[in-house]
Design an enzyme around this catalytic site. Structure first.
Site, mmCIF file in Angstrom:
data_model
loop_
_atom_site.group_PDB
_atom_site.id
_atom_site.type_symbol
_atom_site.label_atom_id
_atom_site.label_comp_id
_atom_site.label_asym_id
_atom_site.label_seq_id
_atom_site.Cartn_x
_atom_site.Cartn_y
_atom_site.Cartn_z
ATOM 1 N N SER A 113 9.596 -4.374 4.626
ATOM 2 C CA SER A 113 9.106 -3.495 3.560
ATOM 3 C C SER A 113 9.953 -2.227 3.595
ATOM 4 O O SER A 113 9.489 -1.151 3.942
ATOM 5 C CB SER A 113 7.625 -3.183 3.769
ATOM 6 O OG SER A 113 7.401 -2.596 5.026
ATOM 7 N N ASP A 143 6.633 7.284 6.211
ATOM 8 C CA ASP A 143 7.647 6.309 6.650
ATOM 9 C C ASP A 143 8.625 6.131 5.483
ATOM 10 O O ASP A 143 9.687 6.765 5.455
ATOM 11 C CB ASP A 143 6.946 4.993 7.044
ATOM 12 C CG ASP A 143 7.916 3.844 7.263
ATOM 13 O OD1 ASP A 143 9.123 4.087 7.403
ATOM 14 O OD2 ASP A 143 7.472 2.675 7.293
ATOM 15 N N LYS A 166 12.602 5.793 12.389
ATOM 16 C CA LYS A 166 13.310 4.512 12.541
ATOM 17 C C LYS A 166 14.790 4.835 12.420
ATOM 18 O O LYS A 166 15.267 5.186 11.326
ATOM 19 C CB LYS A 166 12.915 3.551 11.424
ATOM 20 C CG LYS A 166 11.453 3.111 11.430
ATOM 21 C CD LYS A 166 11.105 2.430 10.122
ATOM 22 C CE LYS A 166 9.782 1.698 10.171
ATOM 23 N NZ LYS A 166 9.322 1.310 8.807
ATOM 24 N N GLU A 180 -0.801 -2.874 7.784
ATOM 25 C CA GLU A 180 -1.031 -2.843 9.237
ATOM 26 C C GLU A 180 -2.333 -2.141 9.584
ATOM 27 O O GLU A 180 -2.575 -1.012 9.141
ATOM 28 C CB GLU A 180 0.110 -2.084 9.932
ATOM 29 C CG GLU A 180 1.450 -2.746 9.732
ATOM 30 C CD GLU A 180 2.620 -1.908 10.237
ATOM 31 O OE1 GLU A 180 2.404 -1.027 11.090
ATOM 32 O OE2 GLU A 180 3.735 -2.142 9.751
ATOM 33 N N GLU A 215 4.698 -8.827 13.654
ATOM 34 C CA GLU A 215 4.645 -7.770 14.661
ATOM 35 C C GLU A 215 3.633 -8.078 15.754
ATOM 36 O O GLU A 215 3.229 -7.196 16.513
ATOM 37 C CB GLU A 215 4.358 -6.428 13.993
ATOM 38 C CG GLU A 215 5.463 -6.079 12.993
ATOM 39 C CD GLU A 215 5.312 -4.717 12.363
ATOM 40 O OE1 GLU A 215 4.236 -4.102 12.483
ATOM 41 O OE2 GLU A 215 6.291 -4.271 11.742
ATOM 42 N N LYS A 227 5.137 3.202 17.861
ATOM 43 C CA LYS A 227 4.543 2.077 17.126
ATOM 44 C C LYS A 227 5.463 0.885 17.324
ATOM 45 O O LYS A 227 6.584 0.873 16.822
ATOM 46 C CB LYS A 227 4.446 2.495 15.654
ATOM 47 C CG LYS A 227 4.245 1.368 14.679
ATOM 48 C CD LYS A 227 3.988 1.912 13.286
ATOM 49 C CE LYS A 227 4.609 0.979 12.258
ATOM 50 N NZ LYS A 227 4.123 1.186 10.903
ATOM 51 N N HIS A 265 9.474 0.649 15.843
ATOM 52 C CA HIS A 265 10.251 -0.596 15.738
ATOM 53 C C HIS A 265 10.441 -0.954 14.256
ATOM 54 O O HIS A 265 9.991 -0.213 13.381
ATOM 55 C CB HIS A 265 9.492 -1.728 16.450
ATOM 56 C CG HIS A 265 8.179 -2.073 15.780
ATOM 57 N ND1 HIS A 265 7.455 -3.197 16.076
ATOM 58 C CD2 HIS A 265 7.453 -1.424 14.812
ATOM 59 C CE1 HIS A 265 6.365 -3.249 15.326
ATOM 60 N NE2 HIS A 265 6.337 -2.186 14.567
ATOM 61 N N HIS A 282 3.861 -8.436 5.609
ATOM 62 C CA HIS A 282 4.096 -8.991 6.951
ATOM 63 C C HIS A 282 3.247 -10.227 7.246
ATOM 64 O O HIS A 282 3.272 -10.746 8.356
ATOM 65 C CB HIS A 282 3.816 -7.930 8.030
ATOM 66 C CG HIS A 282 4.826 -6.828 8.029
ATOM 67 N ND1 HIS A 282 4.705 -5.703 8.787
ATOM 68 C CD2 HIS A 282 5.990 -6.689 7.353
ATOM 69 C CE1 HIS A 282 5.742 -4.895 8.575
ATOM 70 N NE2 HIS A 282 6.526 -5.481 7.703
ATOM 71 N N ASP A 330 -1.256 1.457 8.360
ATOM 72 C CA ASP A 330 -0.036 1.613 7.572
ATOM 73 C C ASP A 330 -0.271 0.864 6.270
ATOM 74 O O ASP A 330 -0.283 -0.371 6.239
ATOM 75 C CB ASP A 330 1.193 1.040 8.293
ATOM 76 C CG ASP A 330 2.467 1.226 7.460
ATOM 77 O OD1 ASP A 330 2.391 1.843 6.375
ATOM 78 O OD2 ASP A 330 3.533 0.744 7.888
ATOM 79 N N GLU A 354 -0.522 5.860 7.408
ATOM 80 C CA GLU A 354 0.910 5.881 7.098
ATOM 81 C C GLU A 354 1.125 5.367 5.672
ATOM 82 O O GLU A 354 0.429 4.450 5.233
ATOM 83 C CB GLU A 354 1.620 4.979 8.116
ATOM 84 C CG GLU A 354 3.117 4.874 7.963
ATOM 85 C CD GLU A 354 3.690 3.915 9.022
ATOM 86 O OE1 GLU A 354 3.126 3.811 10.135
ATOM 87 O OE2 GLU A 354 4.694 3.250 8.707
#
Ligand code: PGA
Ligand code: ZN
Length: 418
Positions: free
Chosen positions: A42, A309, A334, A161, A202, A385, A362, A152, A239, A282
């Protein structure tokens, strides 16, 4: 000093089995260090450019032979003979060679692989750690993604998430144990409800459930079953990855598949954080919807961490805009969103100076490379995270933090959270 004598890249594979780049740096005295770059699913529009070959004859267009070639020719030529201890100079060379703001020429993946491999080589060379062992060192709280949805997973959950954070952990092993207990209890509960317990990218479960509330209730039940206190021992962090849930009119399908106006979404978040022990959200809105972010931060930002993010993409300019407009109070970091270690450290510095929390992250496609664990410690970041306590590419980062904790002995402390 021992100069860099060789820079060599190769194509390797990430946790989704997709091609990615690894760069290896060799110093005069034969010290070698390498770095593997992760890859997102994403991804935000404003992220630095990830160079893929787009040649349908190789790996469905996903191969990275051009990025590898850039390292082995253009980049290696300028990096050879450089001092590995001068990271700023190395990164300046990389940035100048590319010459574009979003690293479109050589690819952020080529640049980052080299940037991080050099840093690792320099650490080995100087027999250093990434952090100063003479001072007290803080370890980050893990944000463990235990239910996966969105891009995901293949279920009908809109939020990407659902994470847990062990707020009352006394040390990193205790943090892992608290998360372990919640995860094992969640697994039992899912089984008892005849829901699948296979895991997503994940490492979180990806059960066929249909609403955010169903996921939140399952997590609260799992915390209770673990005999921990929701909100005190374990808080919930989300998230939303709202870029994936916005329509052309700027309305969002977060609560259900109906698109709602921003004001209603803000109310939904307010209501949800009042009902559940949620301490962090997030990407609650899309990457360009600065006004919506500001509204939400104004309403709940005192008690809830609002994390950018896709909004900030580890980019100083975008973070500056967010600081001015009070759009958030936290940034996800990131390194491959920006392309070099120096730029990454600069963003972290800017965030911390402005009282933003920093969360080292990650990517959904990751690898056995554990550098982000060290990055979290060396930058005094309050959180990391890196997925659930499942899938070795995720657990490897937690194992690295346990090793750091052991090495530090009584100098190790848990960091502070909001
Ligand atoms: P990504 O997801 O690595 O697929 O972008 C992680 C995130 O959104 O935080
Ligand atoms: Zn995210």
């Amino acid at each position: 000093m021992s100069k860099i004598i060789k820079v060599q890249a190769r194509q390797v594979f990430d946790s989704r089995g997709n091609p990615t780049i690894e760069a290896e740096v060799v110093l005069e005295n034969n010290i070698k260090a390498s770095s593997i770059v992760p890859s997102g699913a994403s991804t935000g529009t404003f992220e630095a450019y990830e160079l893929r070959d787009n040649n349908k004859n190789h790996f469905l267009g996903k191969s990275v032979y051009n990025a590898v070639n850039n390292v082995n020719t253009i980049i290696s030529e300028k990096i050879i003979n450089q001092n590995p201890n001068n990271q700023k100079k190395i990164d300046d060379i990389l940035l100048n060679l590319d010459g574009t703001e979003n690293k479109k020429n050589l690819g952020a993946n080529s640049l980052l692989a080299v940037s991080l491999a050099v840093r690792k080589a320099s650490i080995i060379l100087n027999n250093e750690n990434y952090f100063d062992l003479k001072k007290e060192v803080s370890l980050p709280y893990p944000l463990m993604n235990i239910i996966n949805g969105g891009a995901h997973a293949d279920n009908n959950l809109n939020i990407q998430e659902f994470m847990i954070r062990p707020d009352s952990a006394k040390n990193f092993m205790d943090a892992i144990e608290k998360c372990f207990l919640v995860i094992q209890n969640l697994k039992k509960i899912l089984k008892s409800k005849k829901l699948l317990t296979n895991v997503g990218d994940e490492g979180g479960f990806a059960p066929s459930i249909n609403s955010n509330e169903e996921a939140l209730n399952l997590i609260v039940d799992a915390i209770d079953s673990a005999k921990l206190k929701p909100g005190l021992d374990i808080s919930i962090c989300l998230d939303v990855a709202a870029n994936e849930l916005v329509d052309k009119k700027g309305n969002y399908a977060i609560q259900s598949n109906n698109f709602e106006e921003v004001d209603n979404v803000v109310k939904y978040y307010q209501n949800t954080v009042s009902k559940y022990p949620i301490k962090s959200i997030e990407d609650p809105f899309a990457e360009d919807d600065w006004m919506a972010w500001t509204k939400l931060t104004e309403k709940i930002g005192k008690n809830v961490q609002i994390v950018g993010d896709d909004l900030f993409v580890t980019n100083e300019k975008r973070l500056n805009k967010g600081i001015e407009s009070k759009s958030a109070n936290s940034i996800l970091i990131k390194a491959n969103q920006i392309g070099t270690l120096t730029e990454t450290l600069n963003v972290i510095n800017l965030a911390q100076k402005n009282n933003f929390t920093t969360i080292i992250s990650h990517r959904s496609g990751d690898s056995e490379d554990t550098f982000i664990a060290d990055l979290a410690v060396m930058t005094n970041s309050s959180q990391i995270k890196t997925g659930s306590l499942a899938r070795s590419e995720r657990v490897a980062k937690y194992n690295r933090l346990l090793k750091i904790e052991e090495e530090l002995g009584n100098k190790a402390k848990m960091n502070k959270i909001l």
